[in-house]
Structures are given as structure tokens and as C-alpha cells.
Design a protein around this motif. Structure first.
Motif, PDB file in Angstrom:
ATOM      1  N   PRO A 168     -15.056  -1.413 -68.249  1.00  0.00           N
ATOM      2  CA  PRO A 168     -14.778  -0.324 -69.204  1.00  0.00           C
ATOM      3  C   PRO A 168     -15.278   1.011 -68.656  1.00  0.00           C
ATOM      4  N   SER A 169     -14.611   2.126 -69.164  1.00  0.00           N
ATOM      5  CA  SER A 169     -15.008   3.473 -68.754  1.00  0.00           C
ATOM      6  C   SER A 169     -16.347   3.814 -69.366  1.00  0.00           C
ATOM      7  N   GLY A 170     -17.115   4.686 -68.687  1.00  0.00           N
ATOM      8  CA  GLY A 170     -18.393   5.080 -69.213  1.00  0.00           C
ATOM      9  C   GLY A 170     -18.257   6.010 -70.399  1.00  0.00           C
ATOM     10  N   ALA A 171     -19.258   6.050 -71.266  1.00  0.00           N
ATOM     11  CA  ALA A 171     -19.234   6.923 -72.445  1.00  0.00           C
ATOM     12  C   ALA A 171     -19.277   8.385 -72.006  1.00  0.00           C
ATOM     13  N   ALA A 172     -18.612   9.282 -72.821  1.00  0.00           N
ATOM     14  CA  ALA A 172     -18.519  10.700 -72.480  1.00  0.00           C
ATOM     15  C   ALA A 172     -19.654  11.508 -73.058  1.00  0.00           C
TER      16      ALA A 172
END
Length: 221
Positions: A168-172
Motif C-alpha cells: 500500500p501507498s504511504g500516508a500523506a
């Protein structure tokens, strides 16, 4: 060698003999004397033999014992120059040796053997444990056996495994780190107030500053 008898200290005994083979004492037969008449009377019994001769070393006379062994008495044989020494008479014979008595018989009776002493009671067992014996030495390390041979390499696989899934993509919401604060520069010097000449040799290259009515009129370097 002359001998001295403490009862007649003025007489040097030159010769003496046993009266008999079984006698336990000896009688003087010849000697010399100094200091006068020889010893006479019962006090000197069993010392001088019959016809014993005593020569006076002072040259007074030669004395012959004419009394008895129990009561010696003396007769002077004359005086004057000493005559030549007479010859030595033959040595008397040695009497026979007495016989040795028979040896006693050996005893035929053997003494009895005493009883054997009793043996004491056995001592109590010791409660003290003896020291532990020392540890035996460690034997030598056995040799390492030879390394086994490496088997042949397996054949390369021709099957490609599946590609792994993408994470999953990292949190912004993540904020980056704040940079460090830069350094503050040095504070400048405050100029002089009023009028006059001021020395600044300790704070910079300017030596003096002249101020008149708040206005710098001269600077000396």
C-alpha cells in the motif's frame, strides 16, 4: 720407668716382684731414695721385699732391708763414691698359667611362654570422609575425519516464480523534518554620543573618532 707409692713419696720404685704366684701384691726389690733414712716400722708392712736395696741419690749410702716384710728395718752398707753398676740378673721364670675351670652345662629347661595378650576392641568407624581423588587427565582430542565430497550441483530451474504484490501507498500526513536555524550574526558597535574624541583601538581598526554636536567630523585609523 720409676713408679711412686703415695705411702713412700721419697722412694722411686725401680723394680718389684710378686712374693708368690698366687700373691695379689708386689714387693719392692730395688729403688732410689732422696732425703735420708728409708721408711721403717709396721706402718710400711708389705711394701719392701727382704734384702731390698735403696740407693740414696744424695750419695749418703746404700740401704739394705734387714727387717721383715711386716716390720721393715734398714742397714747402711757404707758410703763414699758410687761403685759401678752391677750386672742385671737373669729374668725369673714365668709361673704356669692357672687352669680354666669347666664351663657350666647348658640349661635343659626352657622357660614357659607367657600368654598372648588380648586384642583390643575394634575402633569405631571413622566419620571423616577422605579427600576426593584427583580427576584423571583428559585424553587427547581425536583427529577430525576427512571432509566428505560435495555432490553435483542441481540443474537450473526453468520455472519463474510469481511476482510479489505491491504494498500500500504511504500516508500523506507525514511532515518532513524541520531544518536547523541559521546562526545569528554579530551585533554591531554602538556609536558614541555627544561630542569629543573617542578611542576605539581595542574594538577595531579605527584608532579615534571625533564627534561634534552628534556629527562625526574626523576618523583616525
Amino acid at each position: 720407668m720409676a713408679k711412686i707409692n703415695p705411702l713412700i713419696p721419697l722412694v722411686d720404685v725401680q723394680q718389684q716382684e710378686q712374693p708368690g704366684n698366687e700373691s695379689s701384691y708386689q714387693l719392692i726389690t730395688f729403688g732410689t731414695i732422696t732425703g735420708g733414712t728409708p721408711y721403717a716400722g709396721a706402718t710400711y708392712a708389705n711394701i719392701f721385699a727382704l734384702e731390698c736395696l735403696l740407693q740414696d741419690l744424695d750419695g749418703t749410702a746404700v740401704y739394705q732391708m734387714t727387717g721383715t716384710v711386716a716390720i721393715p728395718a734398714w742397714t747402711s752398707l757404707g758410703s763414699g763414691a758410687q761403685g759401678a753398676t752391677g750386672f742385671t740378673g737373669p729374668t725369673g721364670y714365668t709361673g704356669p698359667t692357672g687352669y680354666t675351670g669347666p664351663s657350666g652345662a647348658d640349661s635343659a629347661v626352657t622357660g614357659y611362654t607367657g600368654p598372648t595378650g588380648y586384642s583390643g576392641a575394634d575402633g569405631a568407624d571413622s566419620t571423616i570422609i577422605g579427600p576426593t581423588g584427583y580427576t584423571g587427565y583428559t585424553g587427547p582430542t581425536g583427529y577430525t575425519g576427512p571432509t566428505g565430497y560435495t555432490g553435483p550441483s542441481g540443474a537450473d530451474s526453468v520455472v519463474t516464480g510469481p511476482t510479489g504484490y505491491t504494498g500500500p501507498s504511504g500516508a500523506a500526513t507525514d511532515t518532513g523534518a524541520t531544518g536547523y536555524t541559521g546562526y545569528t550574526g554579530p551585533t554591531g558597535y554602538t556609536g558614541p554620543a555627544g561630542s569629543g574624541t573617542f578611542s576605539t583601538s581595542e574594538t577595531g581598526p579605527v584608532a579615534t573618532i571625533t564627534v561634534a554636536n552628534g556629527i562625526v567630523t574626523n576618523v583616525t585609523v
